[in-house]
Design an enzyme around this catalytic site. Structure first.
Site, short mmCIF file in Angstrom:
data_model
loop_
_atom_site.label_atom_id
_atom_site.label_comp_id
_atom_site.label_asym_id
_atom_site.label_seq_id
_atom_site.Cartn_x
_atom_site.Cartn_y
_atom_site.Cartn_z
N ASP A 181 0.90 -1.15 0.00
CA ASP A 181 0.00 0.00 0.00
C ASP A 181 0.93 1.19 0.00
O ASP A 181 1.56 1.50 1.00
CB ASP A 181 -0.87 -0.01 1.26
CG ASP A 181 -1.88 1.13 1.25
OD1 ASP A 181 -1.47 2.29 1.07
OD2 ASP A 181 -3.08 0.86 1.41
N HIS A 182 1.04 1.88 -1.13
CA HIS A 182 2.13 2.84 -1.25
C HIS A 182 1.99 4.03 -0.29
O HIS A 182 2.96 4.71 -0.02
CB HIS A 182 2.35 3.27 -2.70
CG HIS A 182 1.41 4.32 -3.19
ND1 HIS A 182 0.15 4.05 -3.61
CD2 HIS A 182 1.56 5.66 -3.34
CE1 HIS A 182 -0.44 5.16 -4.01
NE2 HIS A 182 0.39 6.18 -3.84
N HIS B 268 -5.70 2.97 1.14
CA HIS B 268 -4.84 4.07 1.62
C HIS B 268 -5.45 4.83 2.81
O HIS B 268 -4.77 5.06 3.81
CB HIS B 268 -4.59 5.07 0.50
CG HIS B 268 -4.08 4.45 -0.77
ND1 HIS B 268 -3.15 3.43 -0.78
CD2 HIS B 268 -4.36 4.70 -2.07
CE1 HIS B 268 -2.89 3.10 -2.04
NE2 HIS B 268 -3.60 3.85 -2.84
C1 BG6 Z 1 -3.55 4.93 -6.41
C2 BG6 Z 1 -4.89 5.07 -7.05
O1 BG6 Z 1 -3.55 3.85 -5.52
O2 BG6 Z 1 -3.22 6.12 -5.71
C3 BG6 Z 1 -4.92 6.26 -7.97
O3 BG6 Z 1 -5.21 3.89 -7.77
C4 BG6 Z 1 -4.45 7.50 -7.28
O4 BG6 Z 1 -6.22 6.46 -8.51
C5 BG6 Z 1 -3.14 7.25 -6.54
O5 BG6 Z 1 -4.28 8.52 -8.25
C6 BG6 Z 1 -2.78 8.45 -5.68
O6 BG6 Z 1 -1.51 8.28 -5.15
P1 BG6 Z 1 -0.63 9.53 -4.70
O7 BG6 Z 1 0.60 8.94 -4.11
O8 BG6 Z 1 -0.37 10.34 -5.93
O9 BG6 Z 1 -1.46 10.30 -3.71
#
Ligand code: BG6
Length: 497
Positions: free
Chosen positions: A183-184, A246
């Site tokens: 989960d980034h 997230h």
């Molecule tokens: C991803 C989603 O997990 O996270 C995307 O699938 C979204 O739709 C993205 O744009 C947002 O990530 P960050 O790091 O740019 O906030």
């Protein structure tokens, strides 16, 4: 921590994520000397490519690498590219994996990677279980000669049922400690800093409960629309795409009790408890009153015409998929009883920002009648992105006669730590997995607890009565009706306004 020699096998190696995120992160680690001495990448996917073609595609001629690393010499990039190899796995990732096994063994012998293999599944999720099975059938999951780990990308299922089935499916071939669900958001410094803010200080935690906190607000806004992912997004929507994973991960870090230590299971046990204490919305009335969804509509932003969601490529013209979701909920435990949480996430907002706002209660007895602080409570703003940092808002006396109170800020910005290299999310997470540290990865029961909370909302939105679905012009802070959700208790804080 030690990073043992190893091989990274990327499934879906010709896809966008590999070139956009994984390879640049690996290159950062390579430049920072964080990769082990013997390390190679074996790309695998359905395209028929040679090692050389693969190197060109994801490294040598990749625009993502060129953009980010302008100062790097061709020689350095070439040296990095030479650690990349490629294997074709057929149109459904279903070739005979004994060929993959042979390739892995040859590379392992030649480059002395110690039999340790990290599999990274960056494929459509329907392929996760078949790939895991193919690996197991070829004996590529056994740990008797070096460890084997499996990283999987979200979505981890589509609902509680499919999430459980996916977990069970993977666990047939890999044990839970071998599985790393990425989960980034957990890789973001500021998200990890939630733990440090809470548990490395003595000044916040005594206030971190229902006695002092009035409500908690989380905003996750993106200025972009669905971009080229309409096909995927239309089947997903904001709740599945951002909230189930997230945002509930962030919620779990705010809600959790202090863990007994910093070991992965100690932290993850507390996160699961937190997620299990979210009050599941059961009746239609609550679901109606506490959830709002919306869809962006065509508009003009800074003189530029932008499409409405239903006009986007891959999106059906009568789609009811939400690009905006706002949810109010409670946490049923000793610490949080009756403290409302308001969480919203959306595309096509005025700006890109993610922040957590802890709103504290007003002092029980106001002695400064004319303080001018109506509606301006003490706040702790945790800015996840951009301008990463923490802001504390409190009242100070305006110099002069009387006791007029003004709002002042105590701020900390990560950018002030200029000398520190802030690792990108994928870089940090890859390195953690390479070292066998699963703290920042979601465990099966966390994912399932999150689905447990989200499922009734999805079900209500699909089949319920009087579901609130509003349009909002692309480029505004969502539908006006979303104010009703938070009315009477506060107002949405629109960062930058
Ligand atoms: C991803 C989603 O997990 O996270 C995307 O699938 C979204 O739709 C993205 O744009 C947002 O990530 P960050 O790091 O740019 O906030």
């Amino acid at each position: 921590k030690k990073t043992e020699n190893q091989m990274l096998v990327i499934f879906g190696a010709s896809g966008d994520l590999t070139a956009r995120k994984l390879v640049p992160s690996l290159f950062n680690l390579f430049n920072a000397n964080q990769l082990p001495k013997n390390f190679i990448v074996l790309g695998a996917s359905r395209s028929d490519m040679t090692d050389t073609a693969f190197r060109k595609k994801v490294v040598l001629e990749s625009k993502y690498l060129k953009e980010k690393f302008k100062q790097k010499s061709d020689k350095e990039i070439e040296e990095f590219a030479n650690t990349f190899f490629y294997e074709d796995l057929g149109s459904d990732y279903d070739t005979d994996y004994s060929r993959l096994r042979k390739r892995v063994e040859d590379l392992n012998n030649k480059y002395k990677t110690g039999g340790n293999i990290m599999y990274y599944l960056s494929t459509p999720p329907t392929l996760y279980e078949p790939i895991a099975k193919n690996l197991a059938d070829a004996g590529l999951n056994t740990q008797n000669n070096g460890w084997k780990r499996l990283i999987v990308e979200k979505p981890f299922g589509y609902s509680l049922e499919t999430g459980k089935a996916l977990n069970a499916g993977l666990q047939k071939y890999f044990t839970e400690p071998q599985i790393y669900r990425i989960d980034h958001y957990l890789g973001k410094e500021t998200v990890q800093n939630l733990l440090v803010t809470r548990f490395a200080n003595s000044i916040f935690e005594p206030l971190w409960n229902r006695n002092y906190i009035h409500h908690v607000e989380i905003t996750n806004a993106e200025s972009v629309g669905v971009e080229k992912r309409g096909g995927y997004y239309d089947k997903s929507g904001a709740l599945r795409d951002m909230f189930q994973n997230h945002l509930l991960q962030i919620v779990s870090l705010i809600v959790m009790e202090p863990p007994i230590g910093d070991q992965p299971e100690e932290i993850r046990n507390e996160k699961v408890k937190a997620l299990k204490s979210l009050r599941i919305m059961k009746d239609e009335e609550t679901l109606h009153d506490h959830t709002i969804r919306g869809q962006y509509m065509a508009s003009t932003i800074n003189g530029e015409k932008v499409k409405g969601y239903r006009e986007e490529e891959g999106v059906s013209a009568d789609s009811t998929t939400e690009t905006y979701a706002a949810i109010k909920f409670f946490v049923d435990n000793w610490r949080w009883k009756d403290v409302p949480f308001y969480v919203r996430t959306a595309k096509r907002m005025p700006t890109k920002v993610t922040e957590v706002v802890i709103h504290f209660k007003a002092p029980h007895h106001q002695i400064f009648q004319d303080s001018g602080l109506n509606n301006k409570d003490n706040k702790l703003v945790i800015r996840i992105q951009p301008d990463e940092g923490i802001l504390m808002k409190f009242g100070v006396k305006v110099p002069g006669q009387g006791f007029k109170v003004e709002r002042a800020n105590l701020d900390f910005y990560y950018s002030s730590l200029a000398e520190t290299h802030v690792m990108e999310a994928y870089e940090r997470l890859l390195l953690d997995a390479m070292q066998g540290d699963a703290t920042l990865y979601a465990r099966a029961d966390e994912v399932e607890a999150a689905w447990e909370f989200v499922d009734p909302i999805l079900e209500y939105w699909k089949n319920g009565k009087d579901v609130r679905m509003y349009g909002y012009a692309a480029g505004v802070w969502g539908p006006e009706n979303a104010d009703e959700l938070i009315d009477g208790i506060g107002y949405w804080r629109n960062p930058g306004e």
